[in-house]
Scaffold this active site. Sequence first.
Site, mmCIF file in Angstrom:
data_model
loop_
_atom_site.group_PDB
_atom_site.id
_atom_site.type_symbol
_atom_site.label_atom_id
_atom_site.label_comp_id
_atom_site.label_asym_id
_atom_site.label_seq_id
_atom_site.Cartn_x
_atom_site.Cartn_y
_atom_site.Cartn_z
ATOM 1 N N TYR A 84 -0.789 -1.984 10.254
ATOM 2 C CA TYR A 84 -1.276 -1.864 8.571
ATOM 3 C C TYR A 84 -0.319 -1.498 6.993
ATOM 4 O O TYR A 84 0.235 -1.957 7.025
ATOM 5 C CB TYR A 84 -2.284 -1.321 8.371
ATOM 6 C CG TYR A 84 -2.954 -1.291 6.690
ATOM 7 C CD1 TYR A 84 -3.637 -2.306 6.087
ATOM 8 C CD2 TYR A 84 -2.258 -0.600 5.812
ATOM 9 C CE1 TYR A 84 -4.010 -2.206 5.046
ATOM 10 C CE2 TYR A 84 -2.781 -0.355 4.701
ATOM 11 C CZ TYR A 84 -3.729 -1.263 3.919
ATOM 12 O OH TYR A 84 -4.454 -1.805 2.647
ATOM 13 N N SER A 127 0.187 -1.238 0.462
ATOM 14 C CA SER A 127 0.345 0.094 -0.214
ATOM 15 C C SER A 127 0.875 0.904 -0.090
ATOM 16 O O SER A 127 2.539 1.271 0.557
ATOM 17 C CB SER A 127 -0.717 0.275 1.468
ATOM 18 O OG SER A 127 -1.240 1.643 1.582
HETATM 19 P P1 NAD Z 1 -11.545 -5.699 0.686
HETATM 20 O O1 NAD Z 1 -11.862 -5.482 2.274
HETATM 21 O O2 NAD Z 1 -12.913 -5.073 0.015
HETATM 22 O O3 NAD Z 1 -10.971 -7.099 0.789
HETATM 23 C C1 NAD Z 1 -10.859 -7.834 1.320
HETATM 24 C C2 NAD Z 1 -10.968 -9.616 0.843
HETATM 25 O O4 NAD Z 1 -9.682 -9.833 1.915
HETATM 26 C C3 NAD Z 1 -11.718 -9.585 1.090
HETATM 27 O O5 NAD Z 1 -12.765 -10.516 0.104
HETATM 28 C C4 NAD Z 1 -11.598 -10.186 2.793
HETATM 29 O O6 NAD Z 1 -13.024 -11.506 3.489
HETATM 30 C C5 NAD Z 1 -10.901 -11.064 2.338
HETATM 31 N N1 NAD Z 1 -9.979 -11.175 3.379
HETATM 32 C C6 NAD Z 1 -10.026 -11.051 4.852
HETATM 33 N N2 NAD Z 1 -8.846 -11.611 5.812
HETATM 34 C C7 NAD Z 1 -8.794 -12.815 5.455
HETATM 35 C C8 NAD Z 1 -8.068 -13.842 5.656
HETATM 36 N N3 NAD Z 1 -7.173 -14.033 6.586
HETATM 37 N N4 NAD Z 1 -7.941 -14.678 4.444
HETATM 38 C C9 NAD Z 1 -8.454 -14.619 3.531
HETATM 39 N N5 NAD Z 1 -8.818 -13.760 3.191
HETATM 40 C C10 NAD Z 1 -9.019 -12.661 4.256
HETATM 41 O O7 NAD Z 1 -10.311 -5.241 0.227
HETATM 42 P P2 NAD Z 1 -9.443 -4.203 -0.722
HETATM 43 O O8 NAD Z 1 -9.926 -3.092 -0.169
HETATM 44 O O9 NAD Z 1 -9.709 -4.712 -2.267
HETATM 45 O O10 NAD Z 1 -7.928 -4.520 -0.942
HETATM 46 C C11 NAD Z 1 -7.138 -5.769 -0.972
HETATM 47 C C12 NAD Z 1 -5.884 -5.474 -0.967
HETATM 48 O O11 NAD Z 1 -5.704 -3.830 -1.478
HETATM 49 C C13 NAD Z 1 -5.126 -5.715 0.228
HETATM 50 O O12 NAD Z 1 -4.210 -6.049 0.105
HETATM 51 C C14 NAD Z 1 -5.094 -3.992 0.794
HETATM 52 O O13 NAD Z 1 -4.552 -3.864 1.829
HETATM 53 C C15 NAD Z 1 -4.782 -3.173 0.005
HETATM 54 N N6 NAD Z 1 -4.948 -1.894 -0.588
HETATM 55 C C16 NAD Z 1 -6.099 -1.702 -1.061
HETATM 56 C C17 NAD Z 1 -6.176 -0.236 -0.635
HETATM 57 C C18 NAD Z 1 -7.880 0.396 -1.275
HETATM 58 O O14 NAD Z 1 -7.641 1.162 -1.159
HETATM 59 N N7 NAD Z 1 -8.536 -0.192 -1.024
HETATM 60 C C19 NAD Z 1 -5.284 0.626 -1.137
HETATM 61 C C20 NAD Z 1 -3.878 -0.383 -1.158
HETATM 62 C C21 NAD Z 1 -4.274 -1.592 -0.929
HETATM 63 C C1 4PL Z 2 -3.655 6.667 0.235
HETATM 64 O O1 4PL Z 2 -4.337 1.026 1.386
HETATM 65 O O2 4PL Z 2 -2.965 3.475 0.551
HETATM 66 C C2 4PL Z 2 -6.266 5.094 2.672
HETATM 67 C C3 4PL Z 2 -6.798 2.142 2.979
HETATM 68 N N1 4PL Z 2 -5.555 5.740 2.504
HETATM 69 O O3 4PL Z 2 -6.415 1.442 3.028
HETATM 70 C C4 4PL Z 2 -5.045 1.674 2.030
HETATM 71 C C5 4PL Z 2 -4.772 5.561 1.396
HETATM 72 C C6 4PL Z 2 -6.154 3.945 2.485
HETATM 73 C C7 4PL Z 2 -4.459 3.784 0.941
HETATM 74 C C8 4PL Z 2 -5.293 3.340 1.981
#
Ligand code: NAD
Ligand code: 4PL
Length: 246
Positions: free
Chosen positions: A152, A139
């Site tokens: 996180y 992230s």
């Molecule tokens: P989300 O919460 O929409 O989806 C996450 C999924 O992971 C869910 O389906 C959940 O059931 C599953 N999950 C959670 N814990 C688990 C476990 N212990 N074992 C197996 N599955 C599990 O999240 P998202 O926003 O789609 O994020 C996906 C990835 O992208 C993550 O690694 C998150 O840190 C990263 N990320 C997200 C953002 C954002 O802004 N959405 C930004 C940067 C990075």
């Molecule tokens: C810029 O990884 O990258 C909020 C929540 N804001 O999870 C993230 C920023 C979130 C991010 C993320």
Amino acid sequence: MTGRLSGRTALVTGAAQGIGKAIATRLAADGAKVVVSDINAEGGKELATAIGGVAIAADISDPVAVKSLFEGIAAKAGGIDIVVNNASIVPFIPWDEVDLAHWQRIIDVNLTGTFLVTRAATDMMRQQKKQGRVISISSNTFFAGTPNMAAYVAAKGGVIGLTRALATELGKYGITVNALTPGLVESDGVKVSPHNEAFGFVEMLQAMPGKGQPEHIADVVAFLASDDARWITGQTINVDAGMVRH
Ligand code: NAD
Ligand code: 4PL
């Protein structure tokens, strides 16, 4: 289906919704056989049916569950070429509420879960004696020091460290190891969390206007999974419309 990933098998963790769902969908569109894994068994099955993949539920923080996930992959897919470490908990929690239980749960899922899946996946790739791809979703909060997610951010930094070290150790087996750092993305999880209120601030920092979408991330994962990215390893690709520069 033929495509640049045809003949490859890809495991995507956390694929029932959000960014993981978009990644699984994109890899399948490129011709990969996709193993859709999530702690949410129902959501995983639904997506696997929609994209012609295989669903195997697992909590990535549970070593026993990860072991049976890979037994399932051996039985149902016969091996693995690409692993996408996407599953994570995305908390919103001020520092004053961060206690040991929260810290441990976030490290267990977001960092140790990535280790457990990567350990098993790379062992399987080496048994097959073929090239492999490890792609982990970190992230851009690691660069920005974003508030309300200290554990996180620490775990996501750990994922980058693992990526850098493992690339060196696995290069000789033809396995590349890379990470992506998305910025704020309008995923299913974010939409129903306090992070949804941050888009205005984040867009102000971005070089380009608009809200980050799961497909923006999935398209870069598909590139890193492809032969076009064969000379890229140990890298962290930032995908955030230019919010941070590293
Ligand atoms: P989300 O919460 O929409 O989806 C996450 C999924 O992971 C869910 O389906 C959940 O059931 C599953 N999950 C959670 N814990 C688990 C476990 N212990 N074992 C197996 N599955 C599990 O999240 P998202 O926003 O789609 O994020 C996906 C990835 O992208 C993550 O690694 C998150 O840190 C990263 N990320 C997200 C953002 C954002 O802004 N959405 C930004 C940067 C990075
Ligand atoms: C810029 O990884 O990258 C909020 C929540 N804001 O999870 C993230 C920023 C979130 C991010 C993320």
